[in-house]
Design an enzyme around this catalytic site. Sequence first.
Site, PDB file in Angstrom:
ATOM      1  N   GLU A 257       0.689  -1.272   0.128  1.00 61.10           N
ATOM      2  CA  GLU A 257       0.042   0.101   0.001  1.00 61.10           C
ATOM      3  C   GLU A 257       1.007   1.124  -0.119  1.00 61.10           C
ATOM      4  O   GLU A 257       1.767   1.466   1.118  1.00 61.10           O
ATOM      5  CB  GLU A 257      -0.976  -0.061   1.245  1.00 61.10           C
ATOM      6  CG  GLU A 257      -1.693  -1.216   1.328  1.00 61.10           C
ATOM      7  CD  GLU A 257      -2.727  -1.331   0.290  1.00 61.10           C
ATOM      8  OE1 GLU A 257      -3.053  -0.387  -0.418  1.00 61.10           O
ATOM      9  OE2 GLU A 257      -3.645  -2.346   0.255  1.00 61.10           O
ATOM     10  N   CYS A 291      -2.155   9.035   3.015  1.00 62.92           N
ATOM     11  CA  CYS A 291      -1.995   8.461   1.609  1.00 62.92           C
ATOM     12  C   CYS A 291      -3.258   8.997   0.751  1.00 62.92           C
ATOM     13  O   CYS A 291      -2.884   9.421  -0.519  1.00 62.92           O
ATOM     14  CB  CYS A 291      -1.740   7.091   1.472  1.00 62.92           C
ATOM     15  SG  CYS A 291      -3.235   6.317   2.398  1.00 62.92           S
TER      16      CYS A 291
HETATM   17  P1  NAP Z   1       8.643   4.911   4.409  1.00 62.40           P
HETATM   18  O1  NAP Z   1       9.778   5.840   4.565  1.00 62.40           O
HETATM   19  O2  NAP Z   1       8.512   3.914   3.199  1.00 62.40           O
HETATM   20  O3  NAP Z   1       8.537   3.939   5.613  1.00 62.40           O
HETATM   21  C1  NAP Z   1       7.611   3.091   5.907  1.00 62.40           C
HETATM   22  C2  NAP Z   1       8.309   1.742   6.718  1.00 62.40           C
HETATM   23  O4  NAP Z   1       9.190   0.978   5.836  1.00 62.40           O
HETATM   24  C3  NAP Z   1       8.898   2.147   8.073  1.00 62.40           C
HETATM   25  O5  NAP Z   1       8.617   1.305   8.930  1.00 62.40           O
HETATM   26  C4  NAP Z   1      10.264   2.006   7.503  1.00 62.40           C
HETATM   27  O6  NAP Z   1      11.147   2.109   8.543  1.00 62.40           O
HETATM   28  C5  NAP Z   1      10.136   0.839   6.571  1.00 62.40           C
HETATM   29  N1  NAP Z   1      11.331   0.601   5.939  1.00 62.40           N
HETATM   30  C6  NAP Z   1      12.528   1.551   5.511  1.00 62.40           C
HETATM   31  N2  NAP Z   1      13.409   1.067   4.575  1.00 62.40           N
HETATM   32  C7  NAP Z   1      13.085  -0.332   4.343  1.00 62.40           C
HETATM   33  C8  NAP Z   1      13.535  -1.291   3.892  1.00 62.40           C
HETATM   34  N3  NAP Z   1      14.662  -1.032   2.984  1.00 62.40           N
HETATM   35  N4  NAP Z   1      12.741  -2.438   3.849  1.00 62.40           N
HETATM   36  C9  NAP Z   1      11.834  -2.562   4.623  1.00 62.40           C
HETATM   37  N5  NAP Z   1      11.247  -1.591   5.209  1.00 62.40           N
HETATM   38  C10 NAP Z   1      11.732  -0.200   5.296  1.00 62.40           C
HETATM   39  O7  NAP Z   1       7.352   5.655   4.766  1.00 62.40           O
HETATM   40  P2  NAP Z   1       7.000   6.679   5.487  1.00 62.40           P
HETATM   41  O8  NAP Z   1       7.644   7.820   5.122  1.00 62.40           O
HETATM   42  O9  NAP Z   1       6.927   6.289   7.102  1.00 62.40           O
HETATM   43  O10 NAP Z   1       5.342   6.990   5.167  1.00 62.40           O
HETATM   44  C11 NAP Z   1       4.969   7.907   4.344  1.00 62.40           C
HETATM   45  C12 NAP Z   1       4.394   7.137   3.061  1.00 62.40           C
HETATM   46  O11 NAP Z   1       3.210   6.211   3.263  1.00 62.40           O
HETATM   47  C13 NAP Z   1       3.598   8.029   1.918  1.00 62.40           C
HETATM   48  O12 NAP Z   1       4.008   7.631   0.673  1.00 62.40           O
HETATM   49  C14 NAP Z   1       2.268   7.742   2.043  1.00 62.40           C
HETATM   50  O13 NAP Z   1       1.578   7.912   0.880  1.00 62.40           O
HETATM   51  C15 NAP Z   1       2.468   6.287   2.349  1.00 62.40           C
HETATM   52  N6  NAP Z   1       1.231   5.610   2.861  1.00 62.40           N
HETATM   53  C16 NAP Z   1       0.511   4.779   1.826  1.00 62.40           C
HETATM   54  C17 NAP Z   1      -0.567   4.246   2.404  1.00 62.40           C
HETATM   55  C18 NAP Z   1      -1.763   3.318   1.616  1.00 62.40           C
HETATM   56  O14 NAP Z   1      -2.562   2.838   2.185  1.00 62.40           O
HETATM   57  N7  NAP Z   1      -1.507   3.178   0.308  1.00 62.40           N
HETATM   58  C19 NAP Z   1      -1.371   4.669   3.801  1.00 62.40           C
HETATM   59  C20 NAP Z   1      -0.232   5.387   4.672  1.00 62.40           C
HETATM   60  C21 NAP Z   1       0.909   6.106   4.029  1.00 62.40           C
HETATM   61  P3  NAP Z   1      11.956   2.846   9.474  1.00 62.40           P
HETATM   62  O15 NAP Z   1      11.077   4.014  10.027  1.00 62.40           O
HETATM   63  O16 NAP Z   1      12.788   2.378  10.253  1.00 62.40           O
HETATM   64  O17 NAP Z   1      12.815   3.833   8.268  1.00 62.40           O
END
Ligand code: NAP
Length: 483
Positions: A257, A291
């Site tokens: 997602e 999102c």
């Molecule tokens: P993110 O930077 O992608 O981080 C999300 C999660 O992934 C965190 O727990 C992060 O850990 C982890 N992560 C980082 N690097 C990773 C890797 N190499 N392998 C596996 N996991 C890894 O996203 P965010 O900045 O927290 O959230 C914002 C984004 O989420 C936006 O793009 C938003 O649109 C999206 N979002 C989508 C939805 C949907 O339902 N479509 C809903 C809500 C949010 P760390 O924190 O330890 O780095």
Amino acid sequence: MMKEEVLTVTENIIKLASLVAGKPVSSGKQLVVNNPYNGRPVGTVEMAGLSDTQAAIEMALKGGKVLNRYERYSVLDKARTLLLERKEAFAQLITAESGLCITETNYEIGRAHDVLLFAAMECLKDDGQVFSCDISPNGKQRKIFTLREPLKLAVAITPFNHPLNQVVHKIAPALAAGTPVILKPSEKTPLTAIRFVELLYEAGLPAYMLSVLLGNTKDVAEALVQDPRVDLVSFTGSVAVGKRIAQTAGYKKVILELGGNDPLIILEDADLNLAVELAAEGSFRNSGQRCTAVKRILVHDSIAEEFTKRFVKKAKEYTCGDPADPKTKVGTVIDEQAAIYLENVVDKAVAAGAKILLGGKRTGALLQPTVIINVPRDAQMVVQESFGPLAPILTFKDLDDAIALSNSTAFGLSSGVVTSNMENAIRFVKELQVGTVNINEVPGYRIESSPFGGIKDSGLGIKEGVIEAIKCFTYVKTFSMPW
Ligand code: NAP
């Protein structure tokens, strides 16, 4: 005075740890979580290492007491009531670690409650189907039955923007399905996640069913994603990380997602008051960090001037400030770095000819709700996702133009269309390349049990929402019998 203040803050710090099947890890390495609004420490988390990741996997696979449907229902229902009892404490904790204003975090608790309620209800329903086989000349006097079996182990990786609800949306369906989970929450908002895991143990969840790990990406998140013993990775977060997971997860189920760039499309025949309200709610709620937040407001040429005038007036009601103050409508974004990034996105649009009508100013992690017009269609804030309270207004000349503009980005999560014409509404439902079309509503409208998820760069089209997610956390087995 200063010394006293520091002491008070230190005493109030919440000290938590990554939990391997209920047992706190003790690595000696701590993650410090600061309040994005005032920079003060909110809490610390004892970090997990690779050996803790391995231990969490082994504990889940070793198993323990297997809960029947009624027991799974009872755990989720008890968690629901415990969450309600602690509503205020949870809302305050989310506000402290995320900077989201207290009105929003109270709302988030309500949503998380609904997720638990709906997941508990699903435990009590039968999920099997029956297929009679004598319905064709090639058939036989048999019946085929389906049943759903839990996975051996799932991994849930969550983002920062709804620190509780994102976690509950993965954990509750997994537990309803009877599938053990290892949770890796965002390092920006881990305290709420760990508190919720503790609440589930208190509600009677056997410890092997759930671990929560914070640690460096290689030793925790990537180790979990790539481990062949894991049956499913359910990830919500950015496109970049999601695509990396798709490449590295190997032979297992993957739910992604990802980001969004949702339009609110306002047609010539729209109720303008409704359009203004939806545009403001969609753009500024949760500091624009949803999102499905409105990231682009697309308005028909003929009503753009009047809409913009009314929208700017409405946007002024979205006062930003101290997230803990109940009068605040817009708190901070997740950190100062994110606010600087967004400020930069606005500056680039202005350099390309856009004009700021409201906001645009930043103090630390606090970014004012910002209304911008004359934004070029190829501006970064139109083409990419800007995760904050930015409201760019673009105009279109007719329905074809609106649909083309809406579909022109790499994303395909959700959308809202404001119209009083049913034929137009149907056309947008059919032609928008997105996972959801909401007529006369914000793109983010949903209930927690309805299917949710995007296409294109927003996801693989595999839906979440309690009912669909429970399906993901199971395998279907069929058996047939003479009948
Ligand atoms: P993110 O930077 O992608 O981080 C999300 C999660 O992934 C965190 O727990 C992060 O850990 C982890 N992560 C980082 N690097 C990773 C890797 N190499 N392998 C596996 N996991 C890894 O996203 P965010 O900045 O927290 O959230 C914002 C984004 O989420 C936006 O793009 C938003 O649109 C999206 N979002 C989508 C939805 C949907 O339902 N479509 C809903 C809500 C949010 P760390 O924190 O330890 O780095």
